[in-house]
Design a protein around this motif. Structure first.
Motif, mmCIF file in Angstrom:
data_model
loop_
_atom_site.group_PDB
_atom_site.id
_atom_site.type_symbol
_atom_site.label_atom_id
_atom_site.label_comp_id
_atom_site.label_asym_id
_atom_site.label_seq_id
_atom_site.Cartn_x
_atom_site.Cartn_y
_atom_site.Cartn_z
ATOM 1 N N ILE A 139 -46.299 19.193 -0.978
ATOM 2 C CA ILE A 139 -47.816 18.675 -0.121
ATOM 3 C C ILE A 139 -47.698 17.916 1.104
ATOM 4 O O ILE A 139 -48.061 17.801 1.775
ATOM 5 C CB ILE A 139 -47.831 17.564 -1.695
ATOM 6 N N ILE A 140 -46.667 16.916 1.180
ATOM 7 C CA ILE A 140 -46.140 16.643 1.950
ATOM 8 C C ILE A 140 -45.688 16.810 3.726
ATOM 9 O O ILE A 140 -46.194 16.529 4.715
ATOM 10 C CB ILE A 140 -44.609 15.219 1.798
ATOM 11 N N PHE A 141 -45.166 18.166 2.955
ATOM 12 C CA PHE A 141 -44.608 18.797 4.264
ATOM 13 C C PHE A 141 -45.701 20.311 4.830
ATOM 14 O O PHE A 141 -45.826 20.642 6.112
ATOM 15 C CB PHE A 141 -43.552 19.244 4.513
ATOM 16 N N ARG A 142 -47.139 19.832 4.032
ATOM 17 C CA ARG A 142 -48.202 20.899 4.064
ATOM 18 C C ARG A 142 -48.671 19.656 5.540
ATOM 19 O O ARG A 142 -50.054 20.265 6.024
ATOM 20 C CB ARG A 142 -48.747 21.197 2.860
ATOM 21 N N ILE A 143 -48.360 18.485 5.398
ATOM 22 C CA ILE A 143 -49.276 17.855 6.392
ATOM 23 C C ILE A 143 -49.101 18.167 7.459
ATOM 24 O O ILE A 143 -47.375 17.989 7.761
ATOM 25 C CB ILE A 143 -49.102 16.436 6.266
#
Lengths: 208, 265
Positions: free
Chosen positions: A101-105
């Motif tokens: 989720i964090i690194f999809r940003i």
């Protein structure tokens, strides 16, 4: 001369015409960790949200690296910030999904080093195997440390933490403090906390 | 092959069958007997009124009148969406109108003009039922989709702000909420599509067969109706969601409460 990361100048925050914080100022330099303490409802968390632009200021201004935060630059500035709110429910089942989720940003570069994450887990007293566990299987304290490791992995210049040790025992809180102090990129950190022991070990304490 | 008309007496005889569900609803103290009877009475009155105005729409078959009917339907659907979701009129009314109008025009005209190749796409026999079924489906999907999206966004705002505070744009931060709204609003339609013809014969097809069409024509229309209703519903929902962002998020990305005050959930 120290690198100024954040300057909060005389801000007031109000909700529905009720003032929750008045004339608050703060200066934060690179590598510095400031703890903000105070009674519940005194506006500590609101102050963090104001830095991020979620709550408009009734008065005063906030500068990030000398530039006043406004609606024209807020998205760029947020790219340099990591934020960990107090209560958060993730719409996913596994710890590894939080990392996704964090690194999809897009602002977070889309790739991360698993090895580095495992090192961070180790520094925070966590096993590598926690990565493949269900979120519901881990304790509140483990979850807090997992989240810290993940947001530290984004290597931002400014970290905003809301009650980062609320579910941790004394030793784990100390481990967390050491972890934050030893981060390679030397971020500036603001921790809003009720934990006096933790606050006393930060570089500076501001009491509201 | 014509359709046998149902006389008023026969219709009343038919309505008597509602006594079966009403009896069991009464026997098990469900508390919805009154609302069921009310719903049946409303259905009868509304359907007679619809029958009356459709009779004249078909009789006059005037393109301007048909377009006016569509415009009125768009406003009625927008108003109904607001009422059922309790979302604020000033924030959502315009996005809803644009969403309904754009999707129905694009998909409806595509179907009537390109698929059916009608010389006159305003022909009441096709224009009214096609746009009617599009509006009905778009309304259902918009109500579920908008409600799911904004309700979850309000309930789980800490997750939204967590994403935003870690560098996400508004579009990135709302993605999990849009995903849930789409799954919620389209799952029933997808499930129905998968079992179509196996578990039940769908309404359009039954109507056409009763109206005298052959089954091979009826199934083609049924398939096309499913395709155009899903396409129009998705288009209207996404248009409404995207346009409503201007009003429901401020320039910094903070959420502005889109619900009227009396919303208690």
């Amino acid at each position: 001369m120290p690198d100024k990361i954040l300057e909060i100048e005389n801000i007031s925050i109000a909700y529905d015409n009720k003032i929750v914080m008045q004339n608050f100022s703060l200066q934060l330099n690179k590598g510095e960790h400031i703890a903000v303490v105070g009674a519940s409802g005194c506006g500590k968390s609101s102050m963090l949200r104001s830095i991020l632009g979620f709550i408009p200021l009734a008065q005063g201004k906030i500068l990030y690296k000398g530039t006043e935060i406004s609606n024209t630059n807020i998205y760029n500035i947020r790219n340099s910030i990591a934020y960990l709110p107090q209560d958060i429910t993730f719409p996913c089942e596994w710890v590894r999904e939080i990392v996704d989720i964090i690194f999809r940003i897009k602002a977070n570069n889309s790739t991360y080093s698993k090895e580095k994450l495992y090192n961070y887990f180790k520094e925070l007293g966590l096993e590598e195997t926690i990565f493949d566990k269900r979120i519901s299987e881990i304790s509140g304290g483990q979850r807090q440390r997992v989240m810290l490791a993940i947001i530290a992995l984004t290597a931002k210049e400014l970290i905003l933490l809301d009650e980062p040790t609320s579910a941790l025992d004394k030793d784990s809180a100390q481990m967390t403090l050491d972890f934050l102090k030893n981060l390679d990129n030397k971020p500036a950190i603001i921790s809003v906390t009720h934990d006096c022991n933790f606050a006393q070990r930060c570089n500076n304490i501001i009491s509201l | 092959m014509g359709t046998i008309d149902i006389s008023i007496t026969s219709l009343l005889l038919g309505v008597i069958l509602m006594a079966i569900p009403i009896y069991f609803l009464w026997k098990y103290y469900t508390g919805i007997v009154k609302s069921t009877i009310n719903a049946v009475l409303r259905m009868i009155v509304q359907m007679f009124l619809v029958g009356l105005y459709l009779k004249y729409l078909f009789l006059w078959d005037n393109p301007w009148l048909n377009v006016l009917w569509l415009i009125i339907m768009v406003f009625v659907a927008s108003e109904t969406s607001l009422k059922r979701t309790n979302l604020k009129r000033k924030m959502l009314m315009l996005p809803l109108i644009i969403g309904f109008f754009t999707a129905s025009i694009l998909i409806g005209v595509y179907f009537l003009g390109i698929i059916l190749k009608l010389d006159n796409i305003f022909d009441a026999q096709y224009f009214i039922p096609i746009f009617g079924i599009l509006m009905g489906n778009m309304l259902g999907v918009n109500v579920i989709g908008l409600n799911t999206f904004y309700y979850n966004l309000q309930r789980e705002k800490s997750y939204y702000y967590f994403l935003l505070g870690n560098g996400a744009t508004v579009d990135e931060a709302i993605t999990p909420f849009v995903k849930r709204a789409l799954v919620h609003s389209f799952s029933p339609a997808i499930a129905n599509m998968a079992v179509m013809g196996l578990v039940a014969l769908p309404g359009t097809m039954i109507g056409q067969i009763l109206g005298g069409s052959t089954p091979d024509v009826a199934i083609k229309y049924q398939m096309m109706i499913i395709v155009i209703t899903n396409s129009a519903s998705m288009l209207s929902l996404m248009t409404t969601l995207n346009l409503s962002k201007r009003a429901t998020f401020d320039k910094m990305g903070a959420i502005i409460n889109p619900f009227n005050e009396e919303k208690k959930k």
